[in-house]
Design a protein around this motif. Structure first.
Motif, short mmCIF file in Angstrom:
data_model
loop_
_atom_site.label_atom_id
_atom_site.label_comp_id
_atom_site.label_asym_id
_atom_site.label_seq_id
_atom_site.Cartn_x
_atom_site.Cartn_y
_atom_site.Cartn_z
N ALA A 128 55.97 50.80 5.82
CA ALA A 128 57.19 50.67 5.89
C ALA A 128 57.60 50.55 7.29
CB ALA A 128 57.88 52.14 5.70
N VAL A 129 56.72 50.99 8.32
CA VAL A 129 57.10 50.73 9.94
C VAL A 129 56.72 49.40 10.26
CG1 VAL A 129 56.18 51.24 12.25
CG2 VAL A 129 56.10 53.24 10.44
N ALA A 130 55.72 48.64 9.72
CA ALA A 130 55.65 47.18 9.91
C ALA A 130 56.52 46.41 9.32
CB ALA A 130 54.34 46.76 9.40
N ALA A 131 57.32 46.89 8.33
CA ALA A 131 58.29 46.16 7.58
C ALA A 131 60.01 46.65 8.26
CB ALA A 131 58.46 46.57 6.17
N GLY A 132 59.88 47.32 9.19
CA GLY A 132 61.03 47.87 9.72
C GLY A 132 61.90 48.66 9.25
N ARG A 133 61.49 49.62 8.11
CA ARG A 133 62.18 50.43 7.45
C ARG A 133 61.96 51.92 7.95
NH1 ARG A 133 59.60 49.14 1.59
NH2 ARG A 133 59.93 46.90 1.67
N ALA A 134 61.31 52.06 8.91
CA ALA A 134 61.19 53.49 9.70
C ALA A 134 60.84 52.96 11.23
CB ALA A 134 59.94 54.12 9.09
N ALA A 135 61.38 53.89 12.03
CA ALA A 135 61.00 53.59 13.35
C ALA A 135 59.94 54.24 13.98
CB ALA A 135 62.06 54.42 14.10
N GLY A 136 59.27 54.88 12.95
CA GLY A 136 57.92 55.38 13.33
C GLY A 136 57.35 56.12 12.50
N PHE A 137 56.21 56.42 12.55
CA PHE A 137 55.14 57.37 11.58
C PHE A 137 54.05 58.30 12.64
CE2 PHE A 137 50.99 56.95 9.31
CZ PHE A 137 51.02 58.26 8.50
N VAL A 138 54.09 59.47 12.26
CA VAL A 138 53.07 60.20 13.11
C VAL A 138 52.26 60.87 12.05
CG1 VAL A 138 52.88 62.26 14.38
CG2 VAL A 138 54.82 60.99 14.47
N GLN A 139 51.17 60.65 11.93
CA GLN A 139 50.03 61.13 11.38
C GLN A 139 49.35 62.43 11.84
OE1 GLN A 139 48.19 60.10 8.30
NE2 GLN A 139 47.38 62.17 8.60
N PHE A 140 49.77 63.71 11.62
CA PHE A 140 49.62 64.75 12.40
C PHE A 140 48.22 65.47 11.95
CE2 PHE A 140 50.97 69.00 13.80
CZ PHE A 140 51.65 68.78 14.99
N GLU A 141 47.18 64.53 12.07
CA GLU A 141 45.78 65.18 12.03
C GLU A 141 44.87 64.53 12.94
OE1 GLU A 141 45.36 66.17 7.01
OE2 GLU A 141 45.98 63.94 7.85
N GLU A 156 37.77 60.43 14.75
CA GLU A 156 38.69 61.59 15.17
C GLU A 156 39.76 60.92 16.32
OE1 GLU A 156 36.94 65.23 16.61
OE2 GLU A 156 35.55 65.19 14.97
N VAL A 157 40.80 61.37 16.49
CA VAL A 157 41.64 60.62 17.36
C VAL A 157 42.55 61.88 18.13
CG1 VAL A 157 42.32 58.58 16.30
CG2 VAL A 157 43.03 60.34 15.42
N ALA A 158 42.61 61.85 19.34
CA ALA A 158 43.22 62.74 20.25
C ALA A 158 44.84 62.70 19.82
CB ALA A 158 43.10 62.63 21.61
N GLY A 159 45.15 63.82 19.53
CA GLY A 159 46.60 63.84 19.00
C GLY A 159 46.97 63.05 17.83
N GLY A 160 46.16 62.69 16.90
CA GLY A 160 46.46 62.02 15.62
C GLY A 160 46.70 60.54 15.81
N VAL A 161 47.66 59.94 15.04
CA VAL A 161 48.08 58.63 15.17
C VAL A 161 49.72 58.62 15.13
CG1 VAL A 161 48.04 56.20 14.05
CG2 VAL A 161 45.99 57.71 13.87
#
Length: 346
Positions: free
Chosen positions: A268-281, A319-324
């Motif tokens: 959805a983000v790549a297609a422009g339907r959303a401004a962003g996405f937060v993976q909160f893990e 593992e990612v600092a602060g999610g994605v």
């Protein structure tokens, strides 16, 4: 590699589309989990300790794509979400998965099929940073597949732990071509469900991106409901349990709902339907994210960890600092900064 990824995901999409026409769906709900009582197709089971469903199509696609890639790239490694343990203990599930895979060009012999599925364990505990590794999620959002909602077939190629090719196919996509394929440094292109690609297609500027927003929004926690795309940029979040903790644009600006899985949100983000996405893990699985991050990045957006650094995929888990945190090519710097600030504590 781009052509091979597109062809493999196209074949898997056709398998899913054919199966979806005949299978019984169950009622949709928010989140990725399902109860055992939700399973009415007779050809799915709930992963022990996970509550996420797996269907015969998951196994069929893994056996199919594993075989296709081994034929074209015999020296490359393969990482898949599934393994054949449950197929060996469930003959009915195994028979349907084998038949589906064979119908679309996969192995027709049981042991060859099980071996192809088990190739997904080649990267089980071994470091992938010095190898070429194809990474597959046969169906990300299996719940979406079973409930008639959105789901994604995702395939990526890692070189030294870095995603260099990514393909995401959405068989029931209606607004855009259903398959996006990205190559590092070369952009993102689109393919049809069947036939040759890439297509001559450019994502139109989304309506939300044509509006001006005063960000950040007022900090009030009570008041009239705000509307995504009108009062603030539409954005996405996973998991749903973080909805109260993560509000980048303010308490009255929640994430939009989009089921199921992380990949459909990257799409959805790549297609422009959303401004962003937060993976909160911060502890994640490689197959859920590798192809999504490169597709967002090559669409012109940004895809990093929560402190704005590149994400690498050293093993099956990472593992990612602060999610994605991902942002669309049309997201403003202010929106991007707020999305980053909303990431989980490091």
């Amino acid at each position: 590699e781009v052509s091979a990824a597109a062809a493999a995901v196209q074949r898997a999409m056709q398998l899913c589309a054919a199966l979806a026409r005949d299978m019984k769906t169950v009622a949709p709900s928010l989140g990725k989990e399902m109860a055992a009582t939700d399973i009415s197709t007779g050809m799915a089971y709930i992963k022990p300790g996970d509550s996420t469903p797996v269907t015969a199509a998951d196994f069929a696609i893994q056996g199919l794509i594993s075989t296709m890639l081994q034929e074209q790239f015999p020296n490359d490694y393969f990482m898949g979400e599934e393994d054949a343990h449950d197929l060996r203990s469930n003959e009915e599930l195994c028979a349907l998965a084998l038949a589906l895979s064979a119908k679309f060009g996969g192995p027709s012999e049981r042991e060859a099929f099980l071996k192809a599925v088990d190739r997904g364990l080649e990267q089980n505990g071994s470091n992938s940073r010095t190898k070429r590794v194809w990474v597959l999620d046969p169906i990300d959002g299996t719940k979406g597949f079973m409930t008639g909602q959105s789901y994604v077939i995702g395939l990526a190629l890692l070189v030294d732990g870095d995603a260099v090719v990514g393909a995401m196919g959405v068989p029931n996509e209606e607004l855009n071509p259903p398959l996006m394929v990205a190559a590092k440094g070369r952009g993102l292109r689109w393919w049809p469900l069947q036939g040759d690609g890439p297509l001559t297609y450019e994502v139109p500027v989304p309506t939300w991106a044509q509006k001006e927003y005063e960000l950040p929004l007022a900090a009030a926690s009570e008041g009239p409901a705000l509307t995504a795309g009108e009062d603030y940029p539409p954005w996405l979040l996973s998991p749903q349990s973080a909805r109260s903790a993560c509000r980048p644009f303010g308490p009255l600006a929640p994430a939009s709902e989009l089921c199921c899985g992380a990949m459909i949100k990257y799409f959805a983000v790549a297609a422009g339907r959303a401004a962003g996405f937060v993976q909160f893990e911060q502890k994640l699985k490689t197959w859920d994210h590798a192809c999504g991050l490169i597709c967002v990045q090559e669409s012109g957006g940004r895809a990093t960890d929560g402190i704005d650094r590149r994400v690498l995929f050293p093993d099956r888990s990472f593992e990612v600092a602060g999610g994605v945190v991902c942002s669309s090519r049309w997201a403003t710097p202010e929106a991007r900064a707020l999305l980053l600030a909303s990431a989980p504590p490091r």
